[in-house]
Each structure stands twice: as structure tokens, then as C-alpha cells.
Design a protein around this motif. Sequence first.
Motif, mmCIF file in Angstrom:
data_model
loop_
_atom_site.group_PDB
_atom_site.id
_atom_site.type_symbol
_atom_site.label_atom_id
_atom_site.label_comp_id
_atom_site.label_asym_id
_atom_site.label_seq_id
_atom_site.Cartn_x
_atom_site.Cartn_y
_atom_site.Cartn_z
ATOM 1 N N VAL A 1 -3.591 -5.704 5.595
ATOM 2 C CA VAL A 1 -3.256 -5.787 4.181
ATOM 3 C C VAL A 1 -4.142 -4.819 3.413
ATOM 4 C CG1 VAL A 1 -4.902 -7.669 3.760
ATOM 5 C CG2 VAL A 1 -2.981 -7.348 2.211
ATOM 6 N N SER A 2 -3.583 -4.233 2.365
ATOM 7 C CA SER A 2 -4.359 -3.295 1.547
ATOM 8 C C SER A 2 -3.813 -3.330 0.124
ATOM 9 C CB SER A 2 -4.245 -1.871 2.105
ATOM 10 O OG SER A 2 -2.945 -1.350 1.878
ATOM 11 N N PHE A 3 -4.492 -2.610 -0.777
ATOM 12 C CA PHE A 3 -4.026 -2.473 -2.154
ATOM 13 C C PHE A 3 -3.206 -1.197 -2.322
ATOM 14 C CE2 PHE A 3 -6.933 -5.665 -4.150
ATOM 15 C CZ PHE A 3 -5.970 -6.256 -4.953
ATOM 16 N N SER A 4 -2.683 -0.666 -1.209
ATOM 17 C CA SER A 4 -1.900 0.565 -1.312
ATOM 18 C C SER A 4 -0.659 0.369 -2.167
ATOM 19 C CB SER A 4 -1.491 1.047 0.085
ATOM 20 O OG SER A 4 -0.720 0.055 0.744
ATOM 21 N N GLY A 5 -0.175 -0.879 -2.238
ATOM 22 C CA GLY A 5 0.986 -1.140 -3.093
ATOM 23 C C GLY A 5 0.738 -0.744 -4.532
ATOM 24 N N ALA A 6 -0.494 -0.930 -5.008
ATOM 25 C CA ALA A 6 -0.824 -0.534 -6.374
ATOM 26 C C ALA A 6 -0.680 0.976 -6.545
ATOM 27 C CB ALA A 6 -2.251 -0.970 -6.717
ATOM 28 N N GLY A 7 -1.104 1.726 -5.524
ATOM 29 C CA GLY A 7 -0.966 3.179 -5.584
ATOM 30 C C GLY A 7 0.490 3.615 -5.564
ATOM 31 N N TYR A 8 1.310 3.014 -4.683
ATOM 32 C CA TYR A 8 2.719 3.370 -4.620
ATOM 33 C C TYR A 8 3.436 3.020 -5.928
ATOM 34 C CZ TYR A 8 1.643 3.386 0.396
ATOM 35 O OH TYR A 8 1.082 3.617 1.629
ATOM 36 N N LEU A 9 3.123 1.845 -6.461
ATOM 37 C CA LEU A 9 3.758 1.443 -7.712
ATOM 38 C C LEU A 9 3.325 2.346 -8.865
ATOM 39 C CD1 LEU A 9 3.545 -2.453 -7.413
ATOM 40 C CD2 LEU A 9 5.607 -1.049 -7.312
ATOM 41 N N ALA A 10 2.040 2.739 -8.867
ATOM 42 C CA ALA A 10 1.555 3.644 -9.926
ATOM 43 C C ALA A 10 2.320 4.965 -9.892
ATOM 44 C CB ALA A 10 0.059 3.890 -9.756
ATOM 45 N N THR B 1 -0.090 -13.924 -2.623
ATOM 46 C CA THR B 1 0.753 -13.739 -3.809
ATOM 47 C C THR B 1 -0.029 -13.221 -5.015
ATOM 48 O OG1 THR B 1 2.281 -15.443 -3.038
ATOM 49 C CG2 THR B 1 2.362 -14.876 -5.372
ATOM 50 N N PRO B 2 -1.178 -13.804 -5.366
ATOM 51 C CA PRO B 2 -1.914 -13.287 -6.538
ATOM 52 C C PRO B 2 -2.314 -11.823 -6.403
ATOM 53 C CG PRO B 2 -2.770 -15.426 -5.869
ATOM 54 C CD PRO B 2 -1.854 -14.984 -4.785
ATOM 55 N N TYR B 3 -2.615 -11.400 -5.166
ATOM 56 C CA TYR B 3 -3.038 -10.007 -4.972
ATOM 57 C C TYR B 3 -1.872 -9.046 -5.190
ATOM 58 C CZ TYR B 3 -7.194 -12.147 -2.986
ATOM 59 O OH TYR B 3 -8.335 -12.891 -2.820
ATOM 60 N N PHE B 4 -0.680 -9.447 -4.781
ATOM 61 C CA PHE B 4 0.471 -8.587 -5.009
ATOM 62 C C PHE B 4 0.832 -8.530 -6.493
ATOM 63 C CE2 PHE B 4 1.104 -8.782 -0.463
ATOM 64 C CZ PHE B 4 1.642 -7.528 -0.189
ATOM 65 N N LEU B 5 0.705 -9.654 -7.167
ATOM 66 C CA LEU B 5 0.941 -9.636 -8.612
ATOM 67 C C LEU B 5 -0.082 -8.725 -9.291
ATOM 68 C CD1 LEU B 5 1.699 -13.407 -9.262
ATOM 69 C CD2 LEU B 5 3.322 -11.528 -9.003
ATOM 70 N N ALA B 6 -1.324 -8.789 -8.799
ATOM 71 C CA ALA B 6 -2.366 -7.910 -9.341
ATOM 72 C C ALA B 6 -2.073 -6.451 -9.021
ATOM 73 C CB ALA B 6 -3.729 -8.312 -8.787
ATOM 74 N N SER B 7 -1.389 -6.198 -7.899
ATOM 75 C CA SER B 7 -1.060 -4.820 -7.543
ATOM 76 C C SER B 7 -0.151 -4.189 -8.590
ATOM 77 C CB SER B 7 -0.366 -4.775 -6.169
ATOM 78 O OG SER B 7 -1.271 -5.095 -5.145
ATOM 79 N N GLY B 8 0.814 -4.964 -9.105
ATOM 80 C CA GLY B 8 1.675 -4.436 -10.159
ATOM 81 C C GLY B 8 0.885 -4.111 -11.405
ATOM 82 N N ALA B 9 -0.017 -5.039 -11.805
ATOM 83 C CA ALA B 9 -0.833 -4.799 -12.995
ATOM 84 C C ALA B 9 -1.786 -3.625 -12.783
ATOM 85 C CB ALA B 9 -1.625 -6.061 -13.342
ATOM 86 N N LEU B 10 -2.385 -3.542 -11.579
ATOM 87 C CA LEU B 10 -3.300 -2.448 -11.284
ATOM 88 C C LEU B 10 -2.570 -1.109 -11.262
ATOM 89 C CD1 LEU B 10 -6.103 -1.442 -10.491
ATOM 90 C CD2 LEU B 10 -5.544 -1.982 -8.098
ATOM 91 N N GLY B 11 -1.341 -1.118 -10.749
ATOM 92 C CA GLY B 11 -0.551 0.118 -10.762
ATOM 93 C C GLY B 11 -0.349 0.623 -12.175
ATOM 94 N N LEU B 12 -0.074 -0.293 -13.116
ATOM 95 C CA LEU B 12 0.089 0.118 -14.515
ATOM 96 C C LEU B 12 -1.237 0.615 -15.096
ATOM 97 C CD1 LEU B 12 1.824 0.330 -17.059
ATOM 98 C CD2 LEU B 12 1.202 -2.045 -17.577
ATOM 99 N N VAL B 13 -2.347 -0.059 -14.749
ATOM 100 C CA VAL B 13 -3.664 0.371 -15.233
ATOM 101 C C VAL B 13 -3.968 1.782 -14.742
ATOM 102 C CG1 VAL B 13 -6.146 -0.034 -15.010
ATOM 103 C CG2 VAL B 13 -4.606 -1.942 -15.487
ATOM 104 N N LEU B 14 -3.691 2.061 -13.461
ATOM 105 C CA LEU B 14 -3.960 3.392 -12.907
ATOM 106 C C LEU B 14 -3.101 4.450 -13.611
ATOM 107 C CD1 LEU B 14 -4.130 2.496 -9.100
ATOM 108 C CD2 LEU B 14 -6.048 3.049 -10.613
ATOM 109 N N ALA C 1 -11.972 6.226 -11.757
ATOM 110 C CA ALA C 1 -12.820 5.137 -12.256
ATOM 111 C C ALA C 1 -12.158 3.779 -12.065
ATOM 112 C CB ALA C 1 -13.138 5.375 -13.734
ATOM 113 N N PHE C 2 -10.865 3.704 -12.350
ATOM 114 C CA PHE C 2 -10.174 2.414 -12.222
ATOM 115 C C PHE C 2 -9.761 2.105 -10.783
ATOM 116 C CE2 PHE C 2 -9.871 2.969 -16.775
ATOM 117 C CZ PHE C 2 -9.991 1.672 -17.257
#
Length: 454
Positions: free
Chosen positions: A70-79, A185-198, A212-213
Motif C-alpha cells: 500500500v502507498s499514497f501513490s493514489g494521491a499523486g495519480y489523482l493530483a 478507507t480513511p487513507y484513501f479518502l485522505a488521498s483524494g484530499a491530498l491530491g487536491l492539496v498537491l 513541501a506538501f
Amino acid sequence: MSNPAVPPKDQNAVGVLIAAVASGASVTLASTVTSGLSAIQHRPGAFAAFFGLALVLQLVDVPVYGRGSVSFSGAGYLAIGFTFGVGAGVLATVAAVAVHIGRRRAKLHRGVFDAGQLALASAAGAVFYHALDPSGLPTAARFGPAIGAGLVYMSVNLGLLSAAMGLSEGRAPTAIWRERFRWMTPYFLASGALGLVLATAHHRLGVNGLIAFALPPVFMMVSIRQYLNRTEAAVEELRDANTELEERAELIQKRHVETIAALARSMEAKDHYTGGHTGRVADISVALAKRLGFEGEELDAIEVGAILHDIGKIGISEQILHKPEELDLAEWEVMRKHPVISDYILSGVDLHPFVRQIARSSHERVDGMGYPDKLEGEEIPLPARIVLVADTIDSITSDRPYRRARPLAAALAELREGAGQQFCARVVDALEQVHREQPQIFGTALRAVEVEVA
């Protein structure tokens, strides 16, 4: 989330799933590649920064259950999908997964599945986000669509991954998800929010804002990986200890049964006319139980119950057991107590419920005239009805103090005549089928016929 290795449990079904995912991803890639390349050509430097970040997030993954990572790569792809559109997000996902799989030297089917399901998840999340057209909304209002995109990404990613694991392990995908992925589940929801932040950080602060983010989730995943590496040995040690405890519990259970079986043999030694009786009853009972659909641990329990069904006779005097004539009423009253004694002896042992059912109720009759509880019909447990039939046919075809053994054909005729009154008709039918198809089960009875003919 990346794909597990696929053991050969249901290889055909897994292959179909991989082919379906690859086909869906290919169609998605083909339909969006033009728009994706166009968006990248307009801002190649920005895309390179986002792609590098997604690649780093993919590389700092954490192993899960030894079957994936598992990774936070989803945040990068969504960004990337939020910033450059669906096509660019799909292209970036496929490229990043290709690099990751190449580094790990994974098998081809695993790489195809990983690339396909992550591309579909990335595309689905980006389509959801852009379908809500949040570009004109304030930044705070755009978090709703972004979190929804993370939920869509998770549903596709973990849904396909759970399906693959379920097929490979012969389990329901929902069970796989509840056991292994629900907590994420919370981490994937955070991935969407993190993608928007990035995406927002890059828009306002450029590459420096993006870096930085991105640093907090990168450091978090590195920390988790270090923690898991340190605790892995402890987890393995605990797992080994649990396995050892389970093996010891099974051994103790086996010793209990062996001890009681020894008592059963001692009872046979006491009553020399019934030598070998319990073993023969067990063989016939198992054959009948199989015919009636029992299997696994239930079948084992019926075998144990058949062996121990008359253990209570150890409490009956030899004078009664060895009496060469029919028992009188008072003696029969004593003899009828032995199922209760059997039940009492077995009550202190942790056995399958079938064992005590057989010990107590294998002398009940379907017409209610049996003992000790006067049960009738379906009130009598089926395992007990099975052992009654097996016990009776072996008793009829074996010598007793008060009579000689009778031929097997006569024994079958007597059981057939008593079906529906003394014996369960279903079990008698099964007995006749076993007799036709497995006559060797009745080896002792056949020997009795030979003796009489001679």
C-alpha cells in the motif's frame, strides 16, 4: 494498492479477471491518450514534477500481509488527473507502475494487473472529479469532489484487488476486503484530499509548494515501513506460538479420545463375546454416514461415537453381560442404564456433539419404545439412528451368550421389517445401498454365513 502474487487456486478465473482488467485499461488508455499527450505538451515541466512525485510515493510503499503493498501513490495519480485531466492521469499511472514493477522484477501477469487496475482507478477518480466541474468553486468547496474521487479510486482499486485475492484463495471478495483492507478507507479518502492539496499547492507556489506538501506523506510511509520491519519478527514469533498452541490442543484432544477408546477396549475385554464389535460398528457407521451426506469433522465424530457408543457397559456387571439366557425385567432395567453411564463418562471431555448424541441415544427407537429417554422419530439425532442400525446388524450376525450368529441376509430382512418402527427407514435404505455397493464392509457377517452353511 498493488496486486498480490497469485497462487494456483483458481488460475482460470484469475486469468479471466486479469484479461478483463487489461482490456478495460487498454480501452481507457486508447480513448484518452490524445488528450493526455496534449495536456502534457502544454506544461511538460509541471507534469514531470507531478510524475516524479507520484513515482516517489509509489516507491515508498509498505508491504501488507505478505501479499501486496500500500502507498499514497493514489494521491499523486489523482493530483495529475485533477490538474492535467483523465488522459494524463492514466498515462502517468501506467508509466509509474511500469517503473515500479520493473524495479521489483514482478511476473508479467502481476504487472499487467497492477497497471490495469490502477489505471482504471485513476481514470475513474479523475472522471468523477471533473464531472462535478469544481474548477469555479472556492478551494474549500472543492474538497468534497476530491474526497469523492478518492472514494471512487478506492472502490475500483480495492474492489479489483479483493476480487483477485478472493479468486486466488477461494474466498469471497467481501471477506478479503473486511479482513485486510477495510481499515484503509480513511487513507484513501485522505488521498483524494491530498491530491487536491498537491494540485493547489503547485498552482499557487509552483514546484516548491508541491514538494513541501508531498514530504509529510512520504515521511509517514517511510516511518510505517521501518515500524513494520521491526515488528515483523515479533509477529512471526507470535504466529508460531499460536500454531504450537493449536497443535498442542489437538494433541490433548487426541489423547482424550484415545484414553476413552482404551476404556472401550477394556469393556470389550470384559465382555469377550463382543470382541471387535465396536470397530465393526464404526466401519459400518462411517459407510452409512457417507451415504447420507456426512463428511469432514462430522464424519469423524460419527466414527468416534460409534467406537464409544457402549462405553457405559463398563459399569454393568459381568453376570448380566455374560448371562447365557435372555435377561429378565430387572436385569434389563440395569442394562438400559448403560447409555446414561456412557453419556456421563463422555460429559467431561470436549468432544463433537455427535459423540454424546450417539452414546446416549443409539438405543432409542423411532416408534418411541427405545431407551433411555423414549425419543421418537426425528427427535432422535440422525447420527444415533445410524449407529443403531450398524450396531444391530453386527449384533445379529455375531455370536451372543444367548444365541448363535444369524446370516447377513436374515439380518437385512429383520432390519427391513423394522424400518419405520424400530429403525429409521432412511438409514435402512442406506444400509441396503452400502450392502449392494460395498459388501466388504460386512466381512464379519459374511463369515457368519459361511460358518452356518458349512
